[in-house]
Design an enzyme around this catalytic site. Structure first.
Site, PDB file in Angstrom:
ATOM      1  N   HIS A   1       0.817  -1.212   0.000  1.00  0.00           N
ATOM      2  CA  HIS A   1       0.000   0.000   0.000  1.00  0.00           C
ATOM      3  C   HIS A   1       0.852   1.264   0.000  1.00  0.00           C
ATOM      4  CE1 HIS A   1       0.380  -0.201   4.522  1.00  0.00           C
ATOM      5  NE2 HIS A   1       0.435   1.107   4.368  1.00  0.00           N
TER       6      HIS A   1
ATOM      7  N   ASP B   1       0.103  -7.541   1.362  1.00  0.00           N
ATOM      8  CA  ASP B   1       0.545  -6.160   1.546  1.00  0.00           C
ATOM      9  C   ASP B   1       2.072  -6.071   1.586  1.00  0.00           C
ATOM     10  OD1 ASP B   1       0.255  -3.424   1.766  1.00  0.00           O
ATOM     11  OD2 ASP B   1       0.026  -3.446   3.943  1.00  0.00           O
TER      12      ASP B   1
ATOM     13  N   SER C   1       4.643   2.581   7.853  1.00  0.00           N
ATOM     14  CA  SER C   1       4.317   1.452   6.985  1.00  0.00           C
ATOM     15  C   SER C   1       5.530   0.991   6.194  1.00  0.00           C
ATOM     16  CB  SER C   1       3.219   1.839   5.989  1.00  0.00           C
ATOM     17  OG  SER C   1       1.960   1.784   6.576  1.00  0.00           O
TER      18      SER C   1
END
Length: 493
Positions: free
Chosen positions: A141, A171, A244
């Site tokens: 992402h 992911d 992230s």
């Protein structure tokens, strides 16, 4: 940042989980994975052979950060995102600068509508270098919809990065920069981490490069919606937007996970974060390098959690396994002989304690893999063999269809009309017209079709009454609601 309600259940590309618990809160990826272009948002134990990794050294985490911090990078992405005139201010509404949001809202009756076309997007994330020639792991992402990816090192050098590939289901993404002799992290094994042991995260929360936070492993093997193939590591390490894709270290300086998700009602850290096990990420990396894409398995069944009531109804010694509530016609599960009402206790030799265990195992198997399956059927064990198929890339996450129940049955039913029987394609079933008492508390609703009770097909109201009379304290009702099936345990006496 996209925000979703966290509903406890999951699907693994054809293995769908529908648990009984509901998670109250929001589930975020700790990165604005492409905001409107105006302003970017801005030790656990290692292997037992290294017992020193379980104790916090006197100098804290300084040695670990000095040695491996330079291998953690900041990632900036630029791209465009298509929008339509009917997008409102819901989950997918892009952020607009002060003033412009009111301007566009005026053209849409107060709904926050943005114009047709594509708008520029920017976002930030983290990553870590796994090879001296520039391969970097991060979250999918982070680089989603990216037209330009820029990697910044701790020595302030910047490089354009190429996205080698990404896998939305796990992911995980692999990118590469054109450089040599780069610092790298040391890769570990998340399976050797123990709950309660120290872990360290390094990343770029809110754009603050190479920020270090620490905490402990809170739990392992967590199942989350939209993450069917990942047995997440839960920690209390502070993780925020921009973290992230960053690494999660044990005290030996080994990367055991990729920081990926947070549980929050506000979008900021609230004490719960989740990391993708490094083994999962490396499996994705190897497939991307070898074939350019990632393969996930599916067997085409829907499963739900086995609670105490269902375990008693099916004669199981304790709540465990994954209860099959429906089987897709023509799927590998159908061809193998799996049936609604089977409880899968083992898959490919691995025990299934919770329904969420099954999607993770199946999803990580390649298409064509033949697996042994132990199921609980008719109060006894039965062995089957299932050949895994290739998962659909657009597999949907299951909804939370489980329910708990207490009390007497308390439902009024009628036979199916020929039209209704044709529509649901079932030879059995009665329609629930009224519901109260325990059945209502169990989640049964008017319009539900009761297909069976305790594994015995129900073809008439008389069949239902007879089977209720034969049941013990709990009855397991298989119901069909719209286009899905699920078992509901009801305490009837």
């Amino acid at each position: 940042m996209r925000t979703k309600m966290l509903v406890g259940a999951l699907v693994a590309a054809g293995v769908i989980g529908a648990g009984a618990a509901t998670w109250h809160g929001h589930f975020d990826a700790p990165l604005n994975d492409a905001h409107a272009a105006i302003a970017p948002s801005t030790g656990v134990a290692a292997p037992s052979a290294n017992p020193g990794s379980t104790a916090l050294p006197l100098n804290g985490f300084t040695d670990l950060v000095k040695k491996y911090g330079p291998a953690v990078v900041n990632i900036n992405v630029e791209g465009t995102r298509k929008v339509s005139s009917d997008e409102s201010d819901g989950e997918d509404m892009p952020q607009l600068p002060p003033g412009l949001d009111e301007f566009f809202r005026g053209f849409g009756g107060g709904r926050g509508i943005v114009p047709h076309g594509a708008i520029p997007m920017r976002g930030q994330g983290s990553g870590f270098i796994i090879s001296p020639d520039g391969y970097i792991l991060t979250n999918a992402h982070v680089v989603e919809n990216a037209d330009r990816v820029t990697v910044k090192l701790t020595d302030r050098r910047e490089f354009r990065a190429k996205v080698i590939g990404k896998d939305r289901q796990t992911d995980v993404a692999l990118i590469k920069i054109d450089a040599g002799n780069l610092p790298t992290v040391r890769l570990g094994n998340s399976k050797d981490a123990n709950v309660g042991e120290w872990v360290v995260a390094i990343g770029s929360p809110f754009g603050f490069d190479n920020s270090v936070t620490a905490g402990i492993v809170s739990a392992k093997g967590r199942s989350l919606p939209d993450s069917s193939y990942v047995p997440f590591i839960q920690t209390d390490v502070a993780v925020n937007p921009g973290n992230s894709g960053g690494p999660l270290f044990n005290l030996s300086g080994e990367v055991i996970g990729i920081n990926s998700q947070i549980f929050s009602r506000t979008g900021a850290f609230a004490g719960i974060s989740f990391a993708i096990p490094i083994e999962t990420a490396l499996n994705v990396k190897d497939q991307l390098l070898k074939t350019g894409h990632v393969s996930h398995g599916r067997i085409g069944i829907t499963v739900q959690e086995v609670n105490a009531g269902l375990a008693e109804s099916f004669g199981l010694d304790r709540p465990r396994g994954a209860l099959v509530s429906s089987v897709e016609p023509g799927s590998p599960g159908d061809k193998a002989g799996l049936k609604a009402g089977d409880i899968i206790l083992k898959y490919d030799g691995k025990p299934i304690e919770r329904s969420g265990d099954l999607p993770v195992i199946v999803g990580q198997l390649p298409a064509g893999h033949t697996a042994s399956v132990e199921v609980w059927r008719n109060h006894g064990s039965k062995d089957l063999t299932v050949a895994t198929a290739e998962a659909n890339k657009d597999a949907k996450v299951a909804r939370n269809d489980g329910a708990a129940a207490h009390g007497k049955l308390g439902i009024a039913v009628r036979p199916l009309t020929p039209e209704e029987r044709s529509e649901i394609k079932s030879k059995s079933g009665v329609v629930v017209e009224q519901v109260n008492g325990a059945a209502e508390r169990a989640g049964i609703m008017p319009g539900d079709v009761v297909l069976s009770i305790n594994g015995v097909p129900v073809k008439s109201p008389e069949d239902l009454r007879n089977q209720v009379a034969k049941s013990g304290h709990n009855a397991a009702l298989l119901i069909q609601r719209e286009d899905r099936q699920l078992f509901v345990p009801v305490e009837i006496g």
